[in-house]
Design an enzyme around this catalytic site. Sequence first.
Site, mmCIF file in Angstrom:
data_model
loop_
_atom_site.group_PDB
_atom_site.id
_atom_site.type_symbol
_atom_site.label_atom_id
_atom_site.label_comp_id
_atom_site.label_asym_id
_atom_site.label_seq_id
_atom_site.Cartn_x
_atom_site.Cartn_y
_atom_site.Cartn_z
ATOM 1 N N GLN A 1 1.955 -5.968 -3.380
ATOM 2 C CA GLN A 1 2.429 -6.069 -1.992
ATOM 3 C C GLN A 1 3.714 -5.247 -1.803
ATOM 4 O OE1 GLN A 1 1.436 -9.416 -3.567
ATOM 5 N NE2 GLN A 1 -0.506 -8.541 -2.963
ATOM 6 N N LYS B 1 -0.483 4.413 -8.038
ATOM 7 C CA LYS B 1 -0.324 5.794 -8.503
ATOM 8 C C LYS B 1 0.956 5.940 -9.330
ATOM 9 C CE LYS B 1 0.854 10.430 -7.395
ATOM 10 N NZ LYS B 1 0.647 11.708 -6.766
ATOM 11 N N ASP C 1 0.812 -1.227 0.000
ATOM 12 C CA ASP C 1 0.000 0.000 0.000
ATOM 13 C C ASP C 1 0.839 1.267 0.000
ATOM 14 O OD1 ASP C 1 -2.258 -1.616 0.099
ATOM 15 O OD2 ASP C 1 -2.269 -1.629 2.291
ATOM 16 N N ARG D 1 1.050 -29.135 -6.782
ATOM 17 C CA ARG D 1 0.784 -29.510 -8.184
ATOM 18 C C ARG D 1 -0.469 -30.340 -8.430
ATOM 19 N NH1 ARG D 1 6.293 -31.991 -8.286
ATOM 20 N NH2 ARG D 1 5.752 -31.823 -6.099
ATOM 21 N N ASN E 1 -5.407 -10.013 -3.560
ATOM 22 C CA ASN E 1 -5.034 -9.419 -2.264
ATOM 23 C C ASN E 1 -4.536 -7.986 -2.470
ATOM 24 O OD1 ASN E 1 -2.798 -10.469 -3.629
ATOM 25 N ND2 ASN E 1 -1.758 -11.226 -1.815
HETATM 26 P P1 GDP Z 1 -0.731 0.415 -3.569
HETATM 27 O O1 GDP Z 1 -1.344 -0.867 -3.112
HETATM 28 O O2 GDP Z 1 0.735 0.459 -3.320
HETATM 29 O O3 GDP Z 1 -1.079 0.768 -4.986
HETATM 30 O O4 GDP Z 1 -1.371 1.558 -2.638
HETATM 31 P P2 GDP Z 1 -2.923 1.717 -2.238
HETATM 32 O O5 GDP Z 1 -3.668 2.196 -3.417
HETATM 33 O O6 GDP Z 1 -3.426 0.483 -1.569
HETATM 34 O O7 GDP Z 1 -2.821 2.801 -1.092
HETATM 35 C C1 GDP Z 1 -2.295 4.058 -1.341
HETATM 36 C C2 GDP Z 1 -3.369 5.090 -0.973
HETATM 37 O O8 GDP Z 1 -2.788 6.371 -0.866
HETATM 38 C C3 GDP Z 1 -4.437 5.236 -2.044
HETATM 39 O O9 GDP Z 1 -5.656 5.586 -1.439
HETATM 40 C C4 GDP Z 1 -3.918 6.395 -2.901
HETATM 41 O O10 GDP Z 1 -4.951 7.068 -3.591
HETATM 42 C C5 GDP Z 1 -3.324 7.255 -1.847
HETATM 43 N N1 GDP Z 1 -2.162 8.070 -2.231
HETATM 44 C C6 GDP Z 1 -1.128 7.744 -3.038
HETATM 45 N N2 GDP Z 1 -0.175 8.698 -3.002
HETATM 46 C C7 GDP Z 1 -0.604 9.638 -2.138
HETATM 47 C C8 GDP Z 1 -0.048 10.857 -1.645
HETATM 48 O O11 GDP Z 1 1.063 11.262 -1.976
HETATM 49 N N3 GDP Z 1 -0.791 11.561 -0.748
HETATM 50 C C9 GDP Z 1 -2.013 11.158 -0.335
HETATM 51 N N4 GDP Z 1 -2.670 11.893 0.551
HETATM 52 N N5 GDP Z 1 -2.578 10.016 -0.789
HETATM 53 C C10 GDP Z 1 -1.867 9.259 -1.658
HETATM 54 P P1 IMO Z 2 -0.895 -4.111 -2.324
HETATM 55 O O1 IMO Z 2 -0.481 -4.657 -3.660
HETATM 56 C C1 IMO Z 2 -0.961 -4.497 2.007
HETATM 57 C C2 IMO Z 2 -0.918 -8.543 3.627
HETATM 58 C C3 IMO Z 2 -2.164 -8.935 4.386
HETATM 59 C C4 IMO Z 2 -1.581 -9.891 5.404
HETATM 60 C C5 IMO Z 2 -0.492 -10.611 4.595
HETATM 61 C C6 IMO Z 2 -0.932 -11.948 4.019
HETATM 62 O O2 IMO Z 2 -2.190 -3.390 -2.348
HETATM 63 O O3 IMO Z 2 0.213 -3.335 -1.693
HETATM 64 P P2 IMO Z 2 -2.523 -12.627 1.993
HETATM 65 O O4 IMO Z 2 -3.973 -12.339 1.764
HETATM 66 O O5 IMO Z 2 -1.634 -12.132 0.915
HETATM 67 O O6 IMO Z 2 -2.260 -14.059 2.350
HETATM 68 O O7 IMO Z 2 -2.177 -11.780 3.333
HETATM 69 O O8 IMO Z 2 -0.150 -9.740 3.542
HETATM 70 N N1 IMO Z 2 -1.141 -8.060 2.252
HETATM 71 C C7 IMO Z 2 -1.114 -6.773 1.913
HETATM 72 N N2 IMO Z 2 -0.964 -5.665 2.676
HETATM 73 N N3 IMO Z 2 -1.069 -4.388 0.660
HETATM 74 C C8 IMO Z 2 -1.188 -5.488 -0.114
HETATM 75 O O9 IMO Z 2 -1.168 -5.426 -1.456
HETATM 76 C C9 IMO Z 2 -1.261 -6.747 0.509
HETATM 77 N N4 IMO Z 2 -1.391 -8.013 0.059
HETATM 78 C C10 IMO Z 2 -1.302 -8.806 1.144
HETATM 79 O O10 IMO Z 2 -2.770 -7.830 5.000
HETATM 80 O O11 IMO Z 2 -0.935 -9.180 6.430
HETATM 81 MG MG MG Z 3 -2.875 -1.527 -1.849
#
Ligand code: GDP
Ligand code: IMO
Ligand code: MG
Length: 439
Positions: free
Chosen positions: A232, A23, A18, A149, A43
């Site tokens: 992740q 972005k 996350d 498998r 996930n």
């Molecule tokens: P990802 O899984 O790595 O693509 O990240 P996520 O989308 O799960 O979480 C990132 C969150 O932060 C999303 O809600 C984005 O819209 C938001 N976001 C990304 N960059 C920024 C930033 O620089 N500032 C703020 N306030 N929000 C951001």
């Molecule tokens: P993005 O791509 C944040 C975390 C779960 C849990 C662990 C194992 O959006 O960054 P799983 O369902 O994969 O077996 O869960 O990994 N997890 C993530 N946390 N962002 C993700 O993906 C995640 N994908 C898995 O919360 O702790």
């Molecule tokens: Mg994410």
Amino acid sequence: MDFASLGNTCVVGLQWGDEGKGKIVDVLTEHFDVVVRYGGGANAGHTVRLGDQKFALHLLPSGILRRGVMCVIAPGVVIDPEVLIGEIDGLTARGLEVGRNLQLSSRAHVVMPWHKKQDRLSEGALGEDRKIGTTARGIGPCYADKMLRTAAVRVEDLYKPDAFRAKVTDVVGQRNKLFAALFGDHEPLDAEQIAGQYLRFAERLRPFLTDTTPYLHDCISAGRRMLFEGAQGTLLDVDHGTYPFVTSSNCGVGGVASGSGVPPRSVQSVVGVMKAYCTRVGSGPFPTEQDNSTGQLIRERGHEYGTTTGRPRRCGWFDAVAARYCVALGGVTQIALMHLDTLATLPEVRICTGYRLEGRTIEQFVPDCELLGRVEPIFETHSGWRGDISGATAIEQLPSEARRYVERLEVLLGAAITLVSVGADRTATLHRTSHAGAN
Ligand code: GDP
Ligand code: IMO
Ligand code: MG
């Protein structure tokens, strides 16, 4: 960031997921021809914000939002067909093209209903203190079956109906017995219903089906610019993360070659994505966690709630020890620093520069969860910056405290921070000339 010199590039998370990969992939896609998801599954939740429109992508590469870009879901991804079809339909309904611009590997594995059920049951049985806190998307059980498998289902199996029905009958029979014996579950899965449903999903996915590996090799030969979209984060990598509180795939840069079938040397640049602080969803050690009003403030200001599950994310200060480890693992060439705006208004901000464990100071990351759970972070404190910085259009417009914070992170990580994000929108991205001179 000098986009022209990037070459084929991997975008990878440098924390626990996350970080804002969606972005950054969207920002970079303008300069690429092909975007490849190489691992993980539903996930993942990658958010892209374009004006008042928000897109949350779980399986589709984030490049799908830009016209003329080929999107590839490679063999290393585990596919939940229902989620994928839902995403395709959702984007189509919003007027976006999802057709010849999407290729789905016939070799990717399929997340079946028994995988999702096992994920829920085993987490429930572990209880609060031992559970991993998975996303309950069936990821672990699906990757486990892939390695075992015999019971695994690949996308290509969905197009051999007789053999597929027989396999589903066989596996469902076994899993129903297993779930009853292990978890006392008495709501058996229905093989006939599952087989029929997945064969219908297969028809919907047929137009996208390809062996993506030769396609990617052709792209290399033709010099098409490729962007690999990590899911992740490095600390969730099954081999290099905080095991067992990780996901079940190699989500770091190491997963690119195995997950998509391209030679490792076909990736020239690695863009690491990290927040200006840390977050984590699910269980596991988190040395800089602020389970207090500071953490709460970061969560509210940063809207730190899971894109996939809606769970509140745990929040804490930036951990330079962990990030340095991830930079080294990934051979990161440039860094995108996200959410600098979220820290604004805090009177002071902290960076963890080392750990203290049993009276000793350590500057190396400790992937061993038992030890990591016991380390005390050593913080340095910096002045915060006041006011909203989300409207900044150039790095020079940032308050000096914010710029100094970025410079300090760059020194601690030894890698160039060339993008600074100050808001969720595509446009809220500042280009920075690195003082480390590495861009
Ligand atoms: P990802 O899984 O790595 O693509 O990240 P996520 O989308 O799960 O979480 C990132 C969150 O932060 C999303 O809600 C984005 O819209 C938001 N976001 C990304 N960059 C920024 C930033 O620089 N500032 C703020 N306030 N929000 C951001
Ligand atoms: P993005 O791509 C944040 C975390 C779960 C849990 C662990 C194992 O959006 O960054 P799983 O369902 O994969 O077996 O869960 O990994 N997890 C993530 N946390 N962002 C993700 O993906 C995640 N994908 C898995 O919360 O702790
Ligand atoms: Mg994410």
